[in-house]
Scaffold this motif. Structure first.
Motif, PDB file in Angstrom:
ATOM      1  N   LEU A  46     -24.002  -0.539  34.560  1.00  0.00           N
ATOM      2  CA  LEU A  46     -24.368   0.882  34.612  1.00  0.00           C
ATOM      3  C   LEU A  46     -25.103   1.225  35.899  1.00  0.00           C
ATOM      4  CD1 LEU A  46     -25.487   1.406  30.898  1.00  0.00           C
ATOM      5  CD2 LEU A  46     -23.275   1.914  31.946  1.00  0.00           C
ATOM      6  N   GLU A  47     -25.953   0.319  36.360  1.00  0.00           N
ATOM      7  CA  GLU A  47     -26.652   0.529  37.629  1.00  0.00           C
ATOM      8  C   GLU A  47     -25.647   0.603  38.776  1.00  0.00           C
ATOM      9  OE1 GLU A  47     -29.426  -2.645  37.938  1.00  0.00           O
ATOM     10  OE2 GLU A  47     -30.686  -1.947  36.273  1.00  0.00           O
ATOM     11  N   TYR A  48     -24.643  -0.273  38.739  1.00  0.00           N
ATOM     12  CA  TYR A  48     -23.613  -0.272  39.785  1.00  0.00           C
ATOM     13  C   TYR A  48     -22.846   1.051  39.772  1.00  0.00           C
ATOM     14  CZ  TYR A  48     -19.279  -1.295  42.233  1.00  0.00           C
ATOM     15  OH  TYR A  48     -18.205  -1.236  43.092  1.00  0.00           O
ATOM     16  N   LEU A  49     -22.462   1.519  38.583  1.00  0.00           N
ATOM     17  CA  LEU A  49     -21.681   2.755  38.489  1.00  0.00           C
ATOM     18  C   LEU A  49     -22.490   3.980  38.902  1.00  0.00           C
ATOM     19  CD1 LEU A  49     -19.727   2.148  35.148  1.00  0.00           C
ATOM     20  CD2 LEU A  49     -18.868   1.973  37.488  1.00  0.00           C
ATOM     21  N   GLN A  50     -23.803   3.924  38.695  1.00  0.00           N
ATOM     22  CA  GLN A  50     -24.649   5.025  39.147  1.00  0.00           C
ATOM     23  C   GLN A  50     -24.726   5.059  40.668  1.00  0.00           C
ATOM     24  OE1 GLN A  50     -25.906   7.484  37.466  1.00  0.00           O
ATOM     25  NE2 GLN A  50     -25.373   6.740  35.426  1.00  0.00           N
ATOM     26  N   GLU A  51     -24.765   3.885  41.272  1.00  0.00           N
ATOM     27  CA  GLU A  51     -24.863   3.811  42.729  1.00  0.00           C
ATOM     28  C   GLU A  51     -23.510   3.985  43.399  1.00  0.00           C
ATOM     29  OE1 GLU A  51     -26.760   0.904  46.213  1.00  0.00           O
ATOM     30  OE2 GLU A  51     -26.930   0.364  44.081  1.00  0.00           O
ATOM     31  N   TYR A  52     -22.458   3.461  42.754  1.00  0.00           N
ATOM     32  CA  TYR A  52     -21.103   3.550  43.307  1.00  0.00           C
ATOM     33  C   TYR A  52     -20.179   4.155  42.252  1.00  0.00           C
ATOM     34  CZ  TYR A  52     -23.152   0.140  46.501  1.00  0.00           C
ATOM     35  OH  TYR A  52     -23.973  -0.506  47.391  1.00  0.00           O
ATOM     36  N   PRO A  53     -20.188   5.476  42.105  1.00  0.00           N
ATOM     37  CA  PRO A  53     -19.330   6.122  41.101  1.00  0.00           C
ATOM     38  C   PRO A  53     -17.877   5.686  41.255  1.00  0.00           C
ATOM     39  CG  PRO A  53     -20.847   7.702  42.064  1.00  0.00           C
ATOM     40  CD  PRO A  53     -20.981   6.442  42.871  1.00  0.00           C
ATOM     41  N   THR A  54     -17.281   5.277  40.156  1.00  0.00           N
ATOM     42  CA  THR A  54     -15.938   4.708  40.171  1.00  0.00           C
ATOM     43  C   THR A  54     -15.003   5.566  39.338  1.00  0.00           C
ATOM     44  OG1 THR A  54     -16.851   2.480  40.406  1.00  0.00           O
ATOM     45  CG2 THR A  54     -14.584   2.644  39.615  1.00  0.00           C
ATOM     46  N   SER A  55     -13.777   5.725  39.817  1.00  0.00           N
ATOM     47  CA  SER A  55     -12.759   6.469  39.092  1.00  0.00           C
ATOM     48  C   SER A  55     -11.556   5.565  38.865  1.00  0.00           C
ATOM     49  CB  SER A  55     -12.349   7.708  39.891  1.00  0.00           C
ATOM     50  OG  SER A  55     -11.328   8.412  39.237  1.00  0.00           O
ATOM     51  N   ASN A  56     -10.993   5.615  37.661  1.00  0.00           N
ATOM     52  CA  ASN A  56      -9.833   4.791  37.329  1.00  0.00           C
ATOM     53  C   ASN A  56     -10.116   3.299  37.504  1.00  0.00           C
ATOM     54  OD1 ASN A  56      -7.604   6.712  36.629  1.00  0.00           O
ATOM     55  ND2 ASN A  56      -8.097   7.501  38.660  1.00  0.00           N
ATOM     56  N   GLY A  57     -11.298   2.885  37.091  1.00  0.00           N
ATOM     57  CA  GLY A  57     -11.635   1.471  37.157  1.00  0.00           C
ATOM     58  C   GLY A  57     -11.003   0.690  36.010  1.00  0.00           C
ATOM     59  N   ILE A  58     -10.858  -0.620  36.211  1.00  0.00           N
ATOM     60  CA  ILE A  58     -10.351  -1.520  35.181  1.00  0.00           C
ATOM     61  C   ILE A  58     -11.520  -2.420  34.773  1.00  0.00           C
ATOM     62  CG2 ILE A  58      -8.669  -3.323  34.619  1.00  0.00           C
ATOM     63  CD1 ILE A  58      -6.891  -2.178  36.859  1.00  0.00           C
ATOM     64  N   TYR A  59     -11.883  -2.367  33.489  1.00  0.00           N
ATOM     65  CA  TYR A  59     -13.091  -3.045  33.017  1.00  0.00           C
ATOM     66  C   TYR A  59     -12.735  -4.133  32.001  1.00  0.00           C
ATOM     67  CZ  TYR A  59     -15.245   1.135  35.008  1.00  0.00           C
ATOM     68  OH  TYR A  59     -15.623   2.146  35.854  1.00  0.00           O
ATOM     69  N   PHE A  60     -13.129  -5.375  32.299  1.00  0.00           N
ATOM     70  CA  PHE A  60     -12.995  -6.473  31.353  1.00  0.00           C
ATOM     71  C   PHE A  60     -14.384  -6.732  30.767  1.00  0.00           C
ATOM     72  CE2 PHE A  60      -9.248  -7.204  34.004  1.00  0.00           C
ATOM     73  CZ  PHE A  60      -8.282  -7.504  33.056  1.00  0.00           C
ATOM     74  N   LEU A  61     -14.527  -6.497  29.459  1.00  0.00           N
ATOM     75  CA  LEU A  61     -15.839  -6.579  28.825  1.00  0.00           C
ATOM     76  C   LEU A  61     -15.815  -7.530  27.630  1.00  0.00           C
ATOM     77  CD1 LEU A  61     -16.606  -2.736  28.585  1.00  0.00           C
ATOM     78  CD2 LEU A  61     -17.083  -4.261  30.518  1.00  0.00           C
ATOM     79  N   ASP A  62     -16.840  -8.377  27.534  1.00  0.00           N
ATOM     80  CA  ASP A  62     -17.077  -9.125  26.311  1.00  0.00           C
ATOM     81  C   ASP A  62     -17.760  -8.172  25.334  1.00  0.00           C
ATOM     82  OD1 ASP A  62     -17.329 -11.067  24.415  1.00  0.00           O
ATOM     83  OD2 ASP A  62     -18.842 -12.242  25.487  1.00  0.00           O
ATOM     84  N   ILE A  63     -17.639  -8.424  24.033  1.00  0.00           N
ATOM     85  CA  ILE A  63     -18.321  -7.568  23.058  1.00  0.00           C
ATOM     86  C   ILE A  63     -19.731  -8.069  22.788  1.00  0.00           C
ATOM     87  CG2 ILE A  63     -18.354  -6.860  20.630  1.00  0.00           C
ATOM     88  CD1 ILE A  63     -15.414  -6.374  20.753  1.00  0.00           C
ATOM     89  N   ASP A  64     -19.864  -9.370  22.551  1.00  0.00           N
ATOM     90  CA  ASP A  64     -21.190  -9.947  22.312  1.00  0.00           C
ATOM     91  C   ASP A  64     -21.785 -10.378  23.647  1.00  0.00           C
ATOM     92  OD1 ASP A  64     -23.467 -11.099  21.420  1.00  0.00           O
ATOM     93  OD2 ASP A  64     -22.508 -12.722  20.294  1.00  0.00           O
ATOM     94  N   ILE A  78     -19.686   3.683  29.886  1.00  0.00           N
ATOM     95  CA  ILE A  78     -18.731   3.657  31.008  1.00  0.00           C
ATOM     96  C   ILE A  78     -17.804   4.863  30.926  1.00  0.00           C
ATOM     97  CG2 ILE A  78     -16.690   2.464  31.919  1.00  0.00           C
ATOM     98  CD1 ILE A  78     -18.107  -0.180  31.252  1.00  0.00           C
ATOM     99  N   ARG A  79     -17.325   5.153  29.709  1.00  0.00           N
ATOM    100  CA  ARG A  79     -16.372   6.250  29.521  1.00  0.00           C
ATOM    101  C   ARG A  79     -16.971   7.585  29.953  1.00  0.00           C
ATOM    102  NH1 ARG A  79     -11.401   5.914  29.408  1.00  0.00           N
ATOM    103  NH2 ARG A  79     -11.351   4.353  27.750  1.00  0.00           N
ATOM    104  N   LYS A  80     -18.285   7.749  29.813  1.00  0.00           N
ATOM    105  CA  LYS A  80     -18.937   8.998  30.225  1.00  0.00           C
ATOM    106  C   LYS A  80     -18.989   9.121  31.747  1.00  0.00           C
ATOM    107  CE  LYS A  80     -21.867   9.411  26.112  1.00  0.00           C
ATOM    108  NZ  LYS A  80     -23.264   9.408  25.600  1.00  0.00           N
ATOM    109  N   ILE A  81     -19.013   7.990  32.438  1.00  0.00           N
ATOM    110  CA  ILE A  81     -19.089   7.997  33.904  1.00  0.00           C
ATOM    111  C   ILE A  81     -17.691   7.999  34.517  1.00  0.00           C
ATOM    112  CG2 ILE A  81     -19.899   6.730  35.942  1.00  0.00           C
ATOM    113  CD1 ILE A  81     -22.089   5.526  34.115  1.00  0.00           C
ATOM    114  N   ASP A  82     -16.836   7.104  34.013  1.00  0.00           N
ATOM    115  CA  ASP A  82     -15.463   6.964  34.514  1.00  0.00           C
ATOM    116  C   ASP A  82     -14.526   7.394  33.388  1.00  0.00           C
ATOM    117  OD1 ASP A  82     -13.047   6.271  35.598  1.00  0.00           O
ATOM    118  OD2 ASP A  82     -13.560   4.179  36.021  1.00  0.00           O
ATOM    119  N   VAL A  83     -14.171   8.664  33.375  1.00  0.00           N
ATOM    120  CA  VAL A  83     -13.415   9.240  32.257  1.00  0.00           C
ATOM    121  C   VAL A  83     -12.062   8.556  32.073  1.00  0.00           C
ATOM    122  CG1 VAL A  83     -12.400  11.367  31.347  1.00  0.00           C
ATOM    123  CG2 VAL A  83     -14.567  11.453  32.566  1.00  0.00           C
TER     124      VAL A  83
END
Length: 245
Positions: A46-64, A78-83
């Motif tokens: 989230l800190e990265y996205l605030q500093e470097y707003p990203t559009s159409n990013g591809i996110y690989f996320l663990d759940i736990d 993430i969805r609120k920042i990168d629709v």
């Protein structure tokens, strides 16, 4: 255009494995993917996205994520920042899939960690390819992407990167100049003019992007796209070019 990839995985070994998979994928694909950011911490994403707003990013996320914030919570933020984010969960908790529907995360996929390495790798690559295809389709529909083909390879270039397209010295071929390079492909300038209304017909043989013209010399009727890249425009196009610029 570049396809930014962001990875969040709390296990350092697995984080490195995902990075290796992406790098190996890029070795055999000409599309400009890049690992924009990788971390074990959801807060750092989230800190990265605030500093470097990203559009159409591809996110690989663990759940736990062994944090106060799990992968689904992170995906919602993430969805609120990168629709248009393409969110892919890589997890042992595929039973959490229904929760993502309730939270309206709109995940592109769930990749189970506890499967055979070859099956995992193939599913990882298939989902990465699907993410790219979805991004390309969205941008093409929004007319934000310039699409063309060279042989069996289809390219999508962000229109913001396009400088101009002009007829080639080779019959029936066009030269496309972008901020990062030059491409040659079969095409018709008149058809491209109809398809991409944001491009300006500078003369009989050139379609220019007014947004990427660094300087226009109306006395000499020259368009500058940089210190060494200059093209001319017709006298009758001067008024329209002034308006567009």
């Amino acid at each position: 255009m570049t396809y930014p990839i962001i990875i969040c995985e709390d296990d350092m070994v697995q984080l490195q494995q995902f990075e290796v998979l992406v790098n190996n994928y890029m070795l055999f694909h000409s599309d400009p993917f890049e690992i924009a950011f990788k971390t074990q911490s959801p807060d750092e994403v989230l800190e990265y996205l605030q500093e470097y707003p990203t559009s159409n990013g591809i996110y690989f996320l663990d759940i736990d994520l062994k944090s106060d914030m799990n992968g689904i919570d992170l995906a919602v933020k993430i969805r609120k920042i990168d629709v248009q984010a393409k969110i892919i969960f890589v997890t042992t908790h595929d039973e959490m899939a229904p929760v993502t529907f309730k939270r309206k995360v709109e995940a592109l996929g769930f990749i189970a960690k506890d499967q055979e390495p070859e099956e995992f790798r193939q599913e990882f690559y298939d989902t990465l390819t699907l993410a790219k295809d979805r991004i390309d389709r969205i941008m093409t529909c929004q007319k934000r992407c310039f699409a063309f083909s060279v042989g069996n390879q289809i390219y999508h270039i962000n229109l913001d990167e396009v400088l101009f397209v002009e007829t080639s010295t080779v019959p029936h071929r066009l030269d496309l100049y972008t901020r990062t390079g030059k491409y040659e492909f079969y095409g018709n300038l008149n058809e491209l003019e109809k398809k991409y209304s944001s491009l300006f017909r500078a003369n009989r043989s050139c379609l220019a992007n007014p947004q990427t013209i660094s300087e226009a010399d109306f006395g000499r009727r020259k368009m500058h796209f940089g210190p060494e890249l200059v093209r001319s425009f017709s006298l009758g196009k001067a008024k329209k070019l002034r308006t567009l610029m």
